[in-house]
Design a protein around this motif. Sequence first.
Motif, PDB file in Angstrom:
ATOM      1  N   UNK A 135      65.837  19.939 -53.816  1.00 60.06           N
ATOM      2  CA  UNK A 135      64.322  19.931 -53.656  1.00 60.06           C
ATOM      3  C   UNK A 135      64.190  18.766 -54.955  1.00 60.06           C
ATOM      4  N   UNK A 136      65.299  18.086 -55.424  1.00 63.62           N
ATOM      5  CA  UNK A 136      64.936  16.981 -56.392  1.00 63.62           C
ATOM      6  C   UNK A 136      65.581  17.317 -57.807  1.00 63.62           C
ATOM      7  N   UNK A 137      65.980  18.636 -57.814  1.00 63.47           N
ATOM      8  CA  UNK A 137      66.587  18.936 -59.212  1.00 63.47           C
ATOM      9  C   UNK A 137      67.837  18.406 -59.115  1.00 63.47           C
ATOM     10  N   UNK A 138      68.672  18.177 -58.141  1.00 63.43           N
ATOM     11  CA  UNK A 138      70.137  17.643 -58.311  1.00 63.43           C
ATOM     12  C   UNK A 138      70.257  16.479 -57.423  1.00 63.43           C
ATOM     13  N   UNK A 139      71.493  16.097 -57.709  1.00 65.77           N
ATOM     14  CA  UNK A 139      71.630  14.783 -56.702  1.00 65.77           C
ATOM     15  C   UNK A 139      73.415  15.069 -56.750  1.00 65.77           C
ATOM     16  N   UNK A 140      74.011  14.052 -55.829  1.00 65.86           N
ATOM     17  CA  UNK A 140      75.480  13.779 -55.639  1.00 65.86           C
ATOM     18  C   UNK A 140      75.686  12.275 -55.655  1.00 65.86           C
ATOM     19  N   UNK A 141      76.735  12.028 -56.151  1.00 64.06           N
ATOM     20  CA  UNK A 141      77.352  10.953 -56.331  1.00 64.06           C
ATOM     21  C   UNK A 141      78.705  10.762 -55.652  1.00 64.06           C
ATOM     22  N   UNK A 142      78.946   9.741 -54.770  1.00 69.18           N
ATOM     23  CA  UNK A 142      80.382   9.755 -54.048  1.00 69.18           C
ATOM     24  C   UNK A 142      81.281   8.377 -54.149  1.00 69.18           C
ATOM     25  N   UNK A 143      82.204   8.504 -54.753  1.00 70.30           N
ATOM     26  CA  UNK A 143      83.085   7.414 -55.003  1.00 70.30           C
ATOM     27  C   UNK A 143      84.315   7.405 -54.249  1.00 70.30           C
ATOM     28  N   UNK A 144      84.293   6.382 -53.103  1.00 68.97           N
ATOM     29  CA  UNK A 144      85.625   6.297 -52.482  1.00 68.97           C
ATOM     30  C   UNK A 144      86.759   5.778 -53.263  1.00 68.97           C
ATOM     31  N   UNK A 145      87.894   6.214 -53.030  1.00 72.72           N
ATOM     32  CA  UNK A 145      89.002   5.662 -54.001  1.00 72.72           C
ATOM     33  C   UNK A 145      89.964   5.023 -53.218  1.00 72.72           C
ATOM     34  N   UNK A 146      91.136   5.522 -52.922  1.00 65.18           N
ATOM     35  CA  UNK A 146      92.177   5.034 -52.084  1.00 65.18           C
ATOM     36  C   UNK A 146      92.414   5.692 -50.630  1.00 65.18           C
ATOM     37  N   UNK A 147      92.403   5.062 -49.389  1.00 63.57           N
ATOM     38  CA  UNK A 147      92.420   5.619 -48.124  1.00 63.57           C
ATOM     39  C   UNK A 147      91.560   6.958 -47.941  1.00 63.57           C
ATOM     40  N   UNK A 148      91.965   8.078 -47.751  1.00 62.64           N
ATOM     41  CA  UNK A 148      90.928   9.021 -47.580  1.00 62.64           C
ATOM     42  C   UNK A 148      90.429   9.696 -48.789  1.00 62.64           C
TER      43      UNK A 148
END
Length: 421
Positions: A135-148
């Motif tokens: 509900x806005x308290x948290x967040x996610x960051x996603x960083x692709x690196x190599x392949x899968x």
Amino acid sequence: MKLLFLVLDGAADRPNERGETPLSMAKKPNLDSLAVQGALGLHYPLGVGKAPESDAAVLSILGYDPDKYYTGRGPLEALGVGYRVKEGYEVAFRANFATINPESRIILDRRVGRSLESWEAQELAKAVDGIELGGGLGYARVMATIGHRAVVIIGVKSGRLSGDVTNNDPAYVRVGKVSVAVPNPDNKLAQIRPLNPQDEASSLTARLANEFVDKVISILKDHPLNKERARKGLLQANVILMRDAGDSLPKVTPINQLYGLKFGAVAEMPVERGIARALGMDIEEVKLYNAPKDEVLSERFEATMRLLERVDVAYVHLKGPDEPGHDGDLKGKVKAIEDIDEYYVARLIKGNWDGSILVTSDHATPWSLKAHSDDPVPIMLKSSRVKADGLTFNEVNASKGSLGRFEYGWLIMSRVKGLVF
Ligand SMILES: O=C(O)[C@@H](CO)OP(=O)(O)O
């Protein structure tokens, strides 16, 4: 004196009834010519009976006892791509783009069949990066690196999170701080659970992580790139598996200070690059991945030689044999070892490089198990003051070598330093 510390990821294996392994089967004249002039031995990366992941194993063979220093793979993978986890507010996970049946949540392939190009992973990461949670308290960051491979950060703007949560990836189970490979894992996407249910930070982290995965499934199932992949008959990257949560980086004596020697690294995968950075090593970047093996290994060799101009010890981590090991591909694993011999080690010999050479693996990835195992790992040291055993490089010969057995990987470096420098 200079030392090349060459780690062949997952090259070690389990001898069959005839004592054969990919190392003994591979045509590797260059590695064998070094081995017969050197001394052999065996090591148990995390101690007898433990099947390590690469990160804990590498920390160990560099001389840091994971029981004392390991804080989870996630923060190291994140550091490998330049992201420092915000201690207390963020938890970093090692992640895989994977393929599931979105209805049954049965995992169809943990790595999208190793068919995902890095640019595709970047596209998909963009679609789920920055998701709001709680509900806005948290967040996610996603960083692709190599392949899968990818890194997921779960964070909160206020309050506290904890890396004490389980994996939703059934192939690795948390045992304390480390994750251990599960032979023949279940194929159901798991819920992430708090390891300390009475700790609100642990429970909140699990809740936010599960909310993130639910949102990822609903976003990725309609992503145009997945529609295109399905049209081409390719597996879809429609879920993110998460494992090895951590909320801080290892607090260690920098490696140069620990040994009084200058260390550098050539590392292909983010986790090993993160470890090198966390230990304060001088990193020589490499860029080639989707290129012919001879070009890739030649780039790694040239990076090694540049690094050895400015350090005493070059830690070089070559991924090759681990992947076919995970895929149960015996021929592929033999070929990966032969490629390293032909396109990397051969150039050491041809170039008459006169430093000392330590060759080993971080762990065994027996092709018959398709997973890391607790099998002992062969090690070889060629150095001017070390007496030759006259043996070629493989697990059976290593069990007879004069270096003997290292009951823990973290005993290797101090012994080798004494023999070489
Ligand atoms: O990243 C990798 O190469 C392997 C081992 O570290 O992980 P996974 O089995 O999830 O592909």
